[in-house]
Design a protein around this motif. Structure first.
Motif, short mmCIF file in Angstrom:
data_model
loop_
_atom_site.label_atom_id
_atom_site.label_comp_id
_atom_site.label_asym_id
_atom_site.label_seq_id
_atom_site.Cartn_x
_atom_site.Cartn_y
_atom_site.Cartn_z
N GLY A 128 0.81 -1.21 0.00
CA GLY A 128 0.00 0.00 0.00
C GLY A 128 0.84 1.26 0.00
O GLY A 128 0.59 2.20 -0.78
N ARG A 129 1.84 1.29 0.85
CA ARG A 129 2.72 2.47 0.91
C ARG A 129 3.50 2.62 -0.40
O ARG A 129 3.71 3.74 -0.89
CB ARG A 129 3.72 2.32 2.07
N PHE A 130 3.94 1.49 -0.95
CA PHE A 130 4.72 1.53 -2.19
C PHE A 130 3.87 2.09 -3.32
O PHE A 130 4.34 2.90 -4.13
CB PHE A 130 5.21 0.12 -2.51
N ARG A 131 2.61 1.67 -3.39
CA ARG A 131 1.72 2.18 -4.44
C ARG A 131 1.56 3.69 -4.32
O ARG A 131 1.64 4.42 -5.32
CB ARG A 131 0.37 1.47 -4.37
N LEU A 132 1.33 4.18 -3.10
CA LEU A 132 1.18 5.62 -2.89
C LEU A 132 2.46 6.37 -3.28
O LEU A 132 2.40 7.44 -3.88
CB LEU A 132 0.82 5.90 -1.43
N ALA A 133 3.61 5.78 -2.93
CA ALA A 133 4.89 6.42 -3.26
C ALA A 133 5.09 6.49 -4.77
O ALA A 133 5.58 7.51 -5.30
CB ALA A 133 6.04 5.65 -2.61
N LEU A 134 4.70 5.44 -5.49
CA LEU A 134 4.86 5.44 -6.95
C LEU A 134 3.91 6.44 -7.61
O LEU A 134 4.27 7.09 -8.60
CB LEU A 134 4.60 4.04 -7.49
N MET A 135 2.71 6.57 -7.06
CA MET A 135 1.78 7.55 -7.60
C MET A 135 2.31 8.97 -7.40
O MET A 135 2.21 9.82 -8.29
CB MET A 135 0.41 7.37 -6.93
N ALA A 136 2.91 9.21 -6.22
CA ALA A 136 3.50 10.53 -5.96
C ALA A 136 4.71 10.77 -6.87
O ALA A 136 4.90 11.89 -7.38
CB ALA A 136 3.91 10.62 -4.49
N ALA A 137 5.50 9.71 -7.09
CA ALA A 137 6.68 9.84 -7.95
C ALA A 137 6.29 10.16 -9.39
O ALA A 137 6.98 10.93 -10.07
CB ALA A 137 7.49 8.55 -7.90
N LYS A 138 5.19 9.58 -9.83
CA LYS A 138 4.72 9.87 -11.19
C LYS A 138 4.40 11.35 -11.35
O LYS A 138 4.73 11.97 -12.37
CB LYS A 138 3.50 9.02 -11.50
N LEU A 139 3.78 11.94 -10.34
CA LEU A 139 3.44 13.36 -10.39
C LEU A 139 4.69 14.24 -10.35
O LEU A 139 4.74 15.31 -10.97
CB LEU A 139 2.52 13.72 -9.22
N ALA A 140 5.71 13.76 -9.61
CA ALA A 140 6.92 14.56 -9.44
C ALA A 140 7.96 14.34 -10.54
O ALA A 140 8.93 15.09 -10.62
CB ALA A 140 7.55 14.26 -8.07
N ARG A 141 7.74 13.31 -11.38
CA ARG A 141 8.77 12.95 -12.36
C ARG A 141 9.16 14.09 -13.30
O ARG A 141 10.34 14.22 -13.67
CB ARG A 141 8.31 11.73 -13.17
N PRO A 142 8.25 14.97 -13.73
CA PRO A 142 8.68 16.09 -14.60
C PRO A 142 9.73 17.00 -13.97
O PRO A 142 10.44 17.72 -14.68
CB PRO A 142 7.37 16.85 -14.86
N PHE A 143 9.84 16.93 -12.65
CA PHE A 143 10.79 17.79 -11.94
C PHE A 143 12.05 17.04 -11.52
O PHE A 143 12.85 17.54 -10.72
CB PHE A 143 10.12 18.40 -10.71
N ALA A 144 12.23 15.81 -12.05
CA ALA A 144 13.34 14.97 -11.61
C ALA A 144 14.70 15.63 -11.81
O ALA A 144 15.59 15.53 -10.97
CB ALA A 144 13.29 13.63 -12.34
N ARG A 145 14.85 16.34 -12.92
CA ARG A 145 16.15 16.94 -13.22
C ARG A 145 16.51 18.06 -12.26
O ARG A 145 17.67 18.49 -12.20
CB ARG A 145 16.16 17.45 -14.66
N LEU A 146 15.53 18.56 -11.56
CA LEU A 146 15.80 19.63 -10.60
C LEU A 146 16.27 19.10 -9.26
O LEU A 146 16.73 19.87 -8.41
CB LEU A 146 14.53 20.47 -10.40
N MET A 147 16.17 17.77 -9.06
CA MET A 147 16.57 17.18 -7.79
C MET A 147 18.08 17.24 -7.62
O MET A 147 18.82 16.83 -8.52
CB MET A 147 16.10 15.73 -7.71
N PRO A 148 18.59 17.72 -6.47
CA PRO A 148 20.04 17.82 -6.28
C PRO A 148 20.70 16.46 -6.05
O PRO A 148 21.91 16.33 -6.27
CB PRO A 148 20.16 18.71 -5.04
#
Length: 429
Positions: A128-148
């Motif tokens: 359950g936690r993993f699914r929620l984390a992957l859903m959040a990661a999908k939303l954040a993926r466009p900003f991946a290159r900004l991650m330090p």
């Protein structure tokens, strides 16, 4: 290798075991030829032999782990290719397990490392936690290159574009025709979130083979992920729950596992629980554990006819090195009617290795590039593997469909066409 542990140190069972392992090493260096990280980095300390020296120095002198030692131990994939190569039978698996536990107990990592590892241990083993984390990661993926942090970028980029709808396989699935065996299926934790087709195909395949399939209710993680991170308390808690789940399933002929990383750990339960009151139960579960291809090779494959398909078989390290299962998957695919090809250097890791592709993204990425190149060089129509981690890793580096071995065997014996092949028009129906 000569060791100098004191009699007092040797009263610790883990130290005594590591001493025995260290003394088996004869410094031959054969392991360097098959170590993936040594192939990439060329540093002796990033080879099994070099890491053995670091572990010996750390344990023998009873000192806390330091930054240099931790860096080189963290770079170890735990692929166990060195154990397949070693002519002296050095049990590197249990030595690196001890070293990782010692690191976890004596080394204070930088806060970002601690936070990242804490998050992985608290999220990945829980569907359950993993699914929620992957859903959040999908939303954040466009900003991946900004991650330090490269590791955070890797996590976002590894998240799949879509997830299958949650399913539950819990319960008893009756055999088709006369019952020939009663088996339990270990459904996995991350696999249940990432690819529900694998368990479904496994259940159908086993049913056609005359097996009654029991899937324990509320099954969680087997402990493999946290065990390989040195988080022994978490790992043992998960393993205890797994053992109880299987023992509650009633009489079993086998425990069938379709995630080879989990299989390697479960087969080692007897040693992991050495000296623990639960050791007899752990050993019983370990003795029943079988990879799905290992079980089907002995039990018999349902009859069927496979489409004319060229399959590149990728041998997961946990299967070929951890469990020493090499021929069964390929033999079953050939028996089903597929044309099976194997890439150059099949013994080398793809770079997945549990959480390795998240914690060591640069090294993992280079190993993936090399693995994909060798797989694509044999011109396959589809790539088959027996571990969800390898499937995800390779799938992010190639346009060739990647499926689990059981999905192909299920298809060949009457099951549905694997979903990953539906977008590949060149593949026959």
């Amino acid at each position: 290798m000569q060791t100098n542990f004191t009699p007092q140190q040797l009263t610790d069972p883990l130290v005594a075991r590591s001493n025995k392992i260290l003394r088996a090493c004869v410094h031959c260096g054969f392991c360097t030829a098959t170590c993936p990280t040594y192939q990439v980095l060329g540093d002796e300390l990033d080879s099994p032999r070099g890491r053995i020296y670091l572990i010996k120095d750390m344990l023998e002198n009873g000192r806390d782990a330091d930054e240099k030692t931790v860096k080189h131990l963290d770079r170890c994939l735990g692929c166990l290719s060195c154990m397949t190569t070693c002519p002296s039978g050095v049990d590197y698996m249990h030595l690196i397990d001890h070293a990782r536990l010692h690191v976890e107990q004596t080394y204070r990592r930088p806060w970002r490392d601690r936070a990242l590892r804490w998050m992985l241990a608290r999220v990945l083993p829980h569907a359950g936690r993993f699914r929620l984390a992957l859903m959040a990661a999908k939303l954040a993926r466009p900003f991946a290159r900004l991650m330090p942090d490269a590791r955070l970028r890797a996590m976002l980029e590894m998240a799949p574009g879509s997830l299958p709808a949650p399913t539950r396989e819990d319960g008893v699935h009756p055999a088709e025709g006369p019952r020939r065996a009663r088996v339990a299926l270990m459904p996995g934790c991350a696999q249940r979130t990432l690819n529900t087709d694998i368990n479904a195909a496994t259940i159908r395949l086993l049913q056609r083979a005359g097996c009654e399939v029991v899937v324990p209710e509320s099954f969680g993680c087997c402990g493999a992920l946290t065990h390989h991170m040195g988080r022994e308390h978490d790992a043992l808690a998960s393993a205890r729950a797994t053992i109880r789940s299987f023992l509650a399933a009633g009489p079993l002929d086998a425990i069938v596992i379709n995630t080879s990383g989990c299989g390697t750990t479960i087969k080692d339960y007897g040693k992991i629980f050495a000296g623990d009151p639960m050791q007899p139960e752990a050993a019983k579960v370990a003795g029943l554990a079988r990879d799905v291809t290992e079980f089907l090779e002995a039990h018999g494959l349902p009859e069927g006819t496979a489409p004319d398909l060229r399959v590149a078989y990728h041998s997961a390290c946990s299967l070929q090195h951890g469990q020493q299962i090499r021929s069964a998957p390929k033999s079953l695919l050939v028996q089903a009617g597929f044309t099976v090809v194997e890439p150059e250097n099949p013994h080398l890791c793809c770079g997945s290795a549990g959480t390795y592709n998240l914690l060591q993204p640069e090294l993992s990425g280079e190993l993936k590039r090399r693995k994909v190149a060798t797989l694509e060089a044999v011109a396959p129509q589809v790539i088959a593997a027996g571990n969800i981690g390898c499937m995800m890793q390779i799938g992010t580096g190639t346009g060739v469909p990647v499926v689990h071995t059981v999905e192909l065997l299920d298809w060949a014996s009457g099951g549905p066409r694997p979903a990953a092949l539906t977008q590949a028009p060149a593949i026959p129906t």
